[in-house]
Design a protein around this motif. Sequence first.
Motif, PDB file in Angstrom:
ATOM      1  N   ILE A  99      58.145  60.700   6.646  1.00 34.30           N
ATOM      2  CA  ILE A  99      58.188  59.995   5.363  1.00 34.30           C
ATOM      3  C   ILE A  99      57.675  60.888   4.238  1.00 34.30           C
ATOM      4  CG2 ILE A  99      57.201  58.070   4.048  1.00 34.30           C
ATOM      5  CD1 ILE A  99      57.302  56.416   6.591  1.00 34.30           C
ATOM      6  N   TRP A 100      56.576  61.597   4.504  1.00 38.50           N
ATOM      7  CA  TRP A 100      56.039  62.511   3.493  1.00 38.50           C
ATOM      8  C   TRP A 100      57.075  63.562   3.109  1.00 38.50           C
ATOM      9  CZ3 TRP A 100      55.337  67.822   3.902  1.00 38.50           C
ATOM     10  CH2 TRP A 100      54.692  68.416   2.821  1.00 38.50           C
ATOM     11  N   ALA A 101      57.775  64.115   4.111  1.00 37.66           N
ATOM     12  CA  ALA A 101      58.752  65.172   3.857  1.00 37.66           C
ATOM     13  C   ALA A 101      59.945  64.659   3.057  1.00 37.66           C
ATOM     14  CB  ALA A 101      59.227  65.765   5.174  1.00 37.66           C
ATOM     15  N   VAL A 102      60.464  63.498   3.441  1.00 43.75           N
ATOM     16  CA  VAL A 102      61.619  62.930   2.739  1.00 43.75           C
ATOM     17  C   VAL A 102      61.287  62.694   1.270  1.00 43.75           C
ATOM     18  CG1 VAL A 102      63.045  60.855   2.508  1.00 43.75           C
ATOM     19  CG2 VAL A 102      62.686  61.889   4.764  1.00 43.75           C
ATOM     20  N   ASN A 103      60.119  62.134   1.019  1.00 43.73           N
ATOM     21  CA  ASN A 103      59.736  61.841  -0.356  1.00 43.73           C
ATOM     22  C   ASN A 103      59.293  63.071  -1.134  1.00 43.73           C
ATOM     23  OD1 ASN A 103      60.347  59.194   0.128  1.00 43.73           O
ATOM     24  ND2 ASN A 103      58.246  58.550   0.488  1.00 43.73           N
ATOM     25  N   ASP A 104      59.161  64.202  -0.434  1.00 45.44           N
ATOM     26  CA  ASP A 104      58.837  65.472  -1.092  1.00 45.44           C
ATOM     27  C   ASP A 104      60.086  66.362  -1.173  1.00 45.44           C
ATOM     28  OD1 ASP A 104      56.754  67.056  -2.310  1.00 45.44           O
ATOM     29  OD2 ASP A 104      56.894  68.411  -0.585  1.00 45.44           O
ATOM     30  N   ASN A 105      61.261  65.733  -1.045  1.00 45.72           N
ATOM     31  CA  ASN A 105      62.547  66.430  -1.158  1.00 45.72           C
ATOM     32  C   ASN A 105      62.708  67.542  -0.121  1.00 45.72           C
ATOM     33  OD1 ASN A 105      63.302  64.899  -3.512  1.00 45.72           O
ATOM     34  ND2 ASN A 105      61.921  66.195  -4.707  1.00 45.72           N
ATOM     35  N   ARG A 106      62.386  67.213   1.129  1.00 48.14           N
ATOM     36  CA  ARG A 106      62.510  68.166   2.228  1.00 48.14           C
ATOM     37  C   ARG A 106      63.377  67.589   3.353  1.00 48.14           C
ATOM     38  NH1 ARG A 106      57.854  71.929   2.470  1.00 48.14           N
ATOM     39  NH2 ARG A 106      56.633  71.680   0.571  1.00 48.14           N
ATOM     40  N   VAL A 107      64.440  66.903   2.989  1.00 47.67           N
ATOM     41  CA  VAL A 107      65.295  66.269   3.985  1.00 47.67           C
ATOM     42  C   VAL A 107      65.928  67.310   4.902  1.00 47.67           C
ATOM     43  CG1 VAL A 107      67.350  64.844   4.349  1.00 47.67           C
ATOM     44  CG2 VAL A 107      65.740  64.276   2.512  1.00 47.67           C
ATOM     45  N   ILE A 108      66.363  68.437   4.342  1.00 45.31           N
ATOM     46  CA  ILE A 108      66.960  69.485   5.175  1.00 45.31           C
ATOM     47  C   ILE A 108      65.930  70.050   6.145  1.00 45.31           C
ATOM     48  CG2 ILE A 108      67.916  71.833   5.135  1.00 45.31           C
ATOM     49  CD1 ILE A 108      69.476  71.091   2.676  1.00 45.31           C
ATOM     50  N   GLU A 109      64.678  70.138   5.710  1.00 42.79           N
ATOM     51  CA  GLU A 109      63.629  70.612   6.609  1.00 42.79           C
ATOM     52  C   GLU A 109      63.391  69.627   7.753  1.00 42.79           C
ATOM     53  OE1 GLU A 109      60.023  72.328   5.051  1.00 42.79           O
ATOM     54  OE2 GLU A 109      60.984  72.676   3.116  1.00 42.79           O
ATOM     55  N   THR A 110      63.523  68.336   7.465  1.00 36.73           N
ATOM     56  CA  THR A 110      63.379  67.356   8.557  1.00 36.73           C
ATOM     57  C   THR A 110      64.498  67.554   9.581  1.00 36.73           C
ATOM     58  OG1 THR A 110      64.706  65.602   7.498  1.00 36.73           O
ATOM     59  CG2 THR A 110      62.360  65.673   6.965  1.00 36.73           C
ATOM     60  N   SER A 111      65.690  67.902   9.094  1.00 34.07           N
ATOM     61  CA  SER A 111      66.793  68.132  10.026  1.00 34.07           C
ATOM     62  C   SER A 111      66.500  69.333  10.917  1.00 34.07           C
ATOM     63  CB  SER A 111      68.114  68.341   9.270  1.00 34.07           C
ATOM     64  OG  SER A 111      68.133  69.567   8.581  1.00 34.07           O
ATOM     65  N   LEU A 112      65.851  70.364  10.363  1.00 35.63           N
ATOM     66  CA  LEU A 112      65.466  71.516  11.176  1.00 35.63           C
ATOM     67  C   LEU A 112      64.511  71.078  12.285  1.00 35.63           C
ATOM     68  CD1 LEU A 112      65.249  74.504  11.858  1.00 35.63           C
ATOM     69  CD2 LEU A 112      63.502  74.726  10.069  1.00 35.63           C
ATOM     70  N   GLY A 113      63.539  70.255  11.934  1.00 32.68           N
ATOM     71  CA  GLY A 113      62.580  69.782  12.925  1.00 32.68           C
ATOM     72  C   GLY A 113      63.242  69.006  14.045  1.00 32.68           C
ATOM     73  N   TYR A 114      64.205  68.161  13.686  1.00 33.62           N
ATOM     74  CA  TYR A 114      64.864  67.354  14.701  1.00 33.62           C
ATOM     75  C   TYR A 114      65.964  68.106  15.435  1.00 33.62           C
ATOM     76  CZ  TYR A 114      62.123  63.416  13.134  1.00 33.62           C
ATOM     77  OH  TYR A 114      61.071  62.574  12.835  1.00 33.62           O
TER      78      TYR A 114
END
Length: 312
Positions: free
Chosen positions: A96-111
Amino acid sequence: MGQNENSRKGFVSAISAYALWGILPIYWKLVSNVPAKEVIAHRISWSLLFMLAVVLIMNRKKLLHEEIIQLFGKLKKLLALLMGTIFITLNWFIFIWAVNDNRVIETSLGYYISPLFSILLGILFFRERLSLGQSIAVILAASGVIYMTMYFGSVPWFAISLALSFGLYGLCKKIAFLSPITGITLETLIIAPFAFLYLLYLDYHGMASFGDLSLTSVLLVGSGIVTPIPLLLFANSANRLSLTILGFVQYLSPTIGLLLGIFLYHESFTVVHAVSFGLIWAALLVFSLSSTKFAMHPKEAIGQWGRSFFVI
């Protein structure tokens, strides 16, 4: 129920769970004005209420009681439940912190990294074996992730944290082996007292974002619905599939997240991302061709998807 039928239901549940998780960034973006810690507290609190309602409506009180009794007689399963609760709560917060900090692509890397970790756990803890095709797929997927990581600019601790927390959560679910409804109910019940206390603290100090009929308040309540449903589907699939299969299906979620980050939220997408993305999709293709026993007609898949809700 035959083993093949059991595996197919688990496969469809896994696809449903990861598709829902893939589109969740849209939901969390709508509450980006609320601090991540407060969103998590609401997410846990309302999820508990939702799960208690599910237990009552589906008449699972007896099953819940029986599994709790059995749980306290097996220390290994109890510890797995407790650790799983910690891992999934940590995963929620980071995401949630990442999405709201405009890091959606980074979340995809993690997953994208997480399935590889799940496969490793399956090999280490359950002696799962890969076929030749699956081994090639792992190499391709790992190459894509490594390539992206090498050009990331620094060690992607954020993405790695997402991968580790969710991979370990899947392992804990496998060890605890509770029915999906019992598992999710107990997970939220364990962490809910801390969430309630934090919300009371915010309200007492006048810092709460909840309290009126605004869209934000409605969405915070709704987080208690959008959270358990994919978790129930995931738990159902975790009890029916090997961690190897589960790990590869998990690529669906980061792919959706990556597309959202690029096309909906216009985050930076470089040639490095494109190459890594291509390698990972090549891995998915190879894996699909080496796992034809899960192939099914679209109409059958839709029917299985619908029925999967009634086996949780």
